[in-house]
Structures are given as structure tokens and as C-alpha cells.
Motif scaffolding. Structure first.
Motif, short mmCIF file in Angstrom:
data_model
loop_
_atom_site.label_atom_id
_atom_site.label_comp_id
_atom_site.label_asym_id
_atom_site.label_seq_id
_atom_site.Cartn_x
_atom_site.Cartn_y
_atom_site.Cartn_z
N SER A 3 0.87 -1.18 0.00
CA SER A 3 0.00 0.00 0.00
C SER A 3 0.91 1.23 0.00
CB SER A 3 -0.89 0.02 1.24
OG SER A 3 -1.84 -1.02 1.21
N VAL A 4 0.77 2.07 -1.01
CA VAL A 4 1.56 3.29 -1.10
C VAL A 4 0.78 4.42 -0.45
CG1 VAL A 4 2.75 4.90 -2.62
CG2 VAL A 4 2.59 2.48 -3.25
N VAL A 5 1.40 5.11 0.49
CA VAL A 5 0.75 6.20 1.20
C VAL A 5 1.47 7.51 0.85
CG1 VAL A 5 0.07 7.14 3.44
CG2 VAL A 5 0.09 4.66 3.08
N ILE A 6 0.72 8.47 0.31
CA ILE A 6 1.29 9.73 -0.14
C ILE A 6 0.59 10.89 0.57
CG2 ILE A 6 1.73 11.21 -2.14
CD1 ILE A 6 1.49 8.68 -3.88
N PRO A 7 1.31 11.67 1.38
CA PRO A 7 0.71 12.85 2.00
C PRO A 7 0.69 14.02 1.02
CG PRO A 7 2.98 12.67 2.70
CD PRO A 7 2.72 11.49 1.79
N THR A 8 -0.40 14.75 0.97
CA THR A 8 -0.50 15.84 0.00
C THR A 8 -1.06 17.11 0.64
OG1 THR A 8 -2.72 15.12 -0.68
CG2 THR A 8 -0.86 14.31 -1.97
N PHE A 9 -0.63 18.22 0.09
CA PHE A 9 -1.24 19.51 0.35
C PHE A 9 -0.95 20.39 -0.87
CE2 PHE A 9 -1.28 23.93 1.82
CZ PHE A 9 -2.59 23.99 2.27
N ASN A 10 -1.98 20.62 -1.66
CA ASN A 10 -1.84 21.37 -2.92
C ASN A 10 -0.69 20.81 -3.76
OD1 ASN A 10 -3.98 23.00 -2.18
ND2 ASN A 10 -2.70 24.67 -1.44
N ALA A 11 -0.77 19.51 -4.01
CA ALA A 11 0.31 18.79 -4.69
C ALA A 11 0.03 18.52 -6.16
CB ALA A 11 0.57 17.46 -3.96
N ALA A 12 -0.99 19.16 -6.71
CA ALA A 12 -1.38 18.87 -8.09
C ALA A 12 -0.25 18.96 -9.11
CB ALA A 12 -2.53 19.79 -8.51
N PRO A 13 0.66 19.95 -9.02
CA PRO A 13 1.71 20.07 -10.05
C PRO A 13 2.63 18.86 -10.16
CG PRO A 13 1.52 22.12 -8.82
CD PRO A 13 0.70 21.09 -8.08
N THR A 14 2.80 18.10 -9.08
CA THR A 14 3.76 16.98 -9.10
C THR A 14 3.10 15.61 -8.94
OG1 THR A 14 4.14 17.21 -6.71
CG2 THR A 14 5.61 18.42 -8.18
N SER A 59 -7.39 14.41 6.38
CA SER A 59 -6.97 14.46 7.78
C SER A 59 -6.53 15.86 8.12
CB SER A 59 -5.83 13.47 8.04
OG SER A 59 -4.58 14.00 7.65
N GLU A 60 -6.26 16.09 9.38
CA GLU A 60 -5.69 17.36 9.81
C GLU A 60 -4.33 17.52 9.13
OE1 GLU A 60 -4.17 19.41 14.00
OE2 GLU A 60 -5.58 17.72 14.03
N ARG A 61 -4.01 18.74 8.75
CA ARG A 61 -2.76 18.98 8.04
C ARG A 61 -1.55 18.73 8.95
NH1 ARG A 61 -0.77 24.61 5.13
NH2 ARG A 61 1.19 23.78 4.29
N GLY A 62 -0.51 18.16 8.39
CA GLY A 62 0.70 17.80 9.12
C GLY A 62 1.15 16.43 8.62
N ARG A 63 2.37 16.34 8.10
CA ARG A 63 2.77 15.11 7.42
C ARG A 63 2.67 13.88 8.30
NH1 ARG A 63 7.22 17.17 3.60
NH2 ARG A 63 8.67 16.74 5.29
N GLY A 64 3.09 14.01 9.57
CA GLY A 64 3.01 12.86 10.47
C GLY A 64 1.59 12.39 10.65
N THR A 65 0.69 13.33 10.87
CA THR A 65 -0.73 13.01 11.04
C THR A 65 -1.31 12.40 9.77
OG1 THR A 65 -1.00 14.80 12.64
CG2 THR A 65 -3.00 13.96 11.61
N GLN A 66 -0.99 13.00 8.64
CA GLN A 66 -1.51 12.51 7.36
C GLN A 66 -1.00 11.10 7.04
OE1 GLN A 66 -0.89 16.91 5.70
NE2 GLN A 66 -1.28 15.47 4.05
N LEU A 67 0.29 10.89 7.23
CA LEU A 67 0.86 9.57 6.94
C LEU A 67 0.25 8.48 7.81
CD1 LEU A 67 4.58 10.68 6.54
CD2 LEU A 67 3.20 9.58 4.77
N ASP A 68 0.05 8.79 9.07
CA ASP A 68 -0.54 7.79 9.96
C ASP A 68 -2.00 7.54 9.61
OD1 ASP A 68 0.17 6.06 12.18
OD2 ASP A 68 -1.33 7.16 13.33
N ALA A 69 -2.70 8.58 9.16
CA ALA A 69 -4.09 8.41 8.73
C ALA A 69 -4.17 7.49 7.51
CB ALA A 69 -4.71 9.77 8.42
N GLY A 70 -3.22 7.67 6.58
CA GLY A 70 -3.19 6.79 5.41
C GLY A 70 -2.86 5.36 5.78
N ALA A 71 -1.89 5.19 6.67
CA ALA A 71 -1.50 3.85 7.10
C ALA A 71 -2.65 3.14 7.80
CB ALA A 71 -0.30 3.93 8.03
N ALA A 72 -3.49 3.90 8.49
CA ALA A 72 -4.59 3.30 9.26
C ALA A 72 -5.62 2.60 8.38
CB ALA A 72 -5.27 4.37 10.11
N ILE A 73 -5.76 3.04 7.13
CA ILE A 73 -6.75 2.40 6.24
C ILE A 73 -6.10 1.49 5.21
CG2 ILE A 73 -8.30 4.37 6.53
CD1 ILE A 73 -7.61 5.12 3.59
N ALA A 74 -4.78 1.35 5.27
CA ALA A 74 -4.08 0.53 4.27
C ALA A 74 -4.43 -0.95 4.43
CB ALA A 74 -2.57 0.73 4.42
#
Length: 229
Positions: A3-14, A59-74
Motif C-alpha cells: 500500500s503506497v501512502v502519499i501525504p498531500t497539500f496542494n500537490a497537483a503540479p507533481t 486528515s488534519e494537516r501535518g505530514r506525520g498526522t496525514q501519513l498515519d491516517a493513510g496507514a490506518a486504512i491501508a
């Protein structure tokens, strides 16, 4: 499998390029799913995530929070944490699958893996930064999040996962791993050099070094995040 988990915030360009590099691995059955853990983007990030068939979790903004939120549903037995401006070069999936097989068969003890850092820019300065990153990894076993982190879900859980930090969440997790539990893969993780080009290689490099020093001096990550920009 992964499961690939990618944290984003206005990441459309990349984000399109990051996700495109995963397609061959999806076809080969190495990547089971891609999860976009978004921190409240106001651009087309969610549109891209939906068009690519990823799972989108807010999720709430913050890479650690976002990454853990993604991992939780993987759903995968292995997790690959990847930045939204990082593109894995062709061949990465074969190397990752080989690493997973070695761990699964018991031929090597439980470990996490990271990729070789690279910048999408030409010239002397990008190569110098890459060399210094390789040196940092060799001497201190300290890869950053822009090198990706491949880890079994069970091992991730034993470590306690990512903590809710706005910055240095990658260093915080890696420091909980023993040196023998970190394996550097040969495939490159090619990261956008936009910040370096905008701020200047020397300025950005010294800022990153300064942030690391402040982190080890126990300056709270919320202050470091403001300095990081």
C-alpha cells in the motif's frame, strides 16, 4: 502486497508524475493500492487522486498526522510512504519485491528499506547534494522522507507509527529503527528540486542542516515547520 501512502497539500503540479511511476507496479501486482492522505488541499489534488483511482483520506494537516491516517486504512502487508513530489525510477518495484521476499522468507531479519536520493536537476550542485545525502545515510543511517520508506505494516505498528508532527516525522520514525533494520536500495527516488532552484542550493542546504541541528537540540517541530516554509 504494497500500500503506497502519499501525504498531500496542494500537490497537483507533481502528483500526476508520482502516481504515474506506480502504474507498472500496479499492473505487476506489486502495488495493491495507493492512498492519498490529504491535509486540506484547495487545488486539483483530489481531482487527480480520484481520476487515478486512489483512495483519498482527509486528515488534519501535518505530514506525520496525514501519513498515519493513510496507514490506518491501508490493506497491504507492506507500506510504502512516498512524498508527492518524488518519482520512483523504473525497476524500483522489482527491487522492492525482492527485498520483501527476502524478509518474508527469513533470509534477512525484519527491516525497512529506502531508495537512493536524486534531484531532477542538472549541474554540479544537485550532484553535490545527492552525494552529501548518500554520505549522511552511510554514516548516520538517516534517510529522509523524500527517499521513501518501505516497511511491513506489522513492523510499523511495533514502532508506534508516525507521530503527529508537522516536520521531522520521518527522522522521528527512522530513529526508532536500529541501524541493521535499515536497508538502502539501489533504485532512485527522484525528487523535485524546485525548492532548491527557488531558494538557491546553498541557502536551502544550510537551512535543512540548521533545522536538523535545532531538532537534535529539541526545538519543537511546530517551530521548525515555520522555519521550513
Amino acid at each position: 502486497m504494497i500500500s503506497v501512502v502519499i501525504p498531500t497539500f496542494n500537490a497537483a503540479p507533481t502528483l500526476v508524475h508520482t502516481l504515474s511511476a506506480l502504474v507498472p507496479a500496479v499492473v505487476d501486482g506489486v502495488v495493491q493500492e495507493a492512498i492519498i492522505a490529504d491535509g486540506g488541499s484547495t487545488d486539483d489534488t483530489s481531482v487527480i487522486a480520484d481520476a487515478a483511482g486512489t483512495h483519498l483520506v482527509q486528515s488534519e494537516r501535518g505530514r506525520g498526522t496525514q501519513l498515519d491516517a493513510g496507514a490506518a486504512i491501508a490493506k497491504g502487508d507492506w507500506l510504502l510512504f512516498l512524498h508527492a513530489d518524488t518519482v520512483l525510477e523504473p525497476g524500483w518495484a522489482d527491487e522492492a519485491a525482492s527485498f520483501i521476499e527476502r524478509v518474508g522468507s527469513g533470509r534477512r531479519k525484519q527491516a525497512a528499506a529506502y531508495f537512493r536520493f536524486s534531484l531532477d536537476d542538472d549541474g554540479f550542485m544537485p550532484r553535490l547534494v545527492e552525494m552529501l545525502v548518500s554520505l549522511r545515510c552511510a554514516l548516520f543511517a538517516l534517510p529522509y522522507g523524500d527517499q521513501g520508506l518501505l516497511i511491513s505494516r506489522a513492523h510499523y505498528a511495533r514502532l508506534g507509527g508516525f507521530r503527529p508532527l508537522p516536520l521531522m516525522e520521518d527522522v522521528d520514525l527512522v530513529r526508532r529503527l536500529k541501524r541493521r533494520e535499515l536497508v538502502g536500495l539501489k533504485s532512485r527516488a527522484v525528487t523535485s528540486a524546485q525548492r532548491y532552484r527557488t531558494e538557491g542550493y546553498f541557502s536551502r542546504g544550510f537551512r535543512n542542516l540548521g533545522l536538523m541541528v535545532l531538532y537534535y537540540l529539541r526545538v519543537p517541530p511546530r517551530y521548525l515547520a515555520r522555519l521550513y516554509g
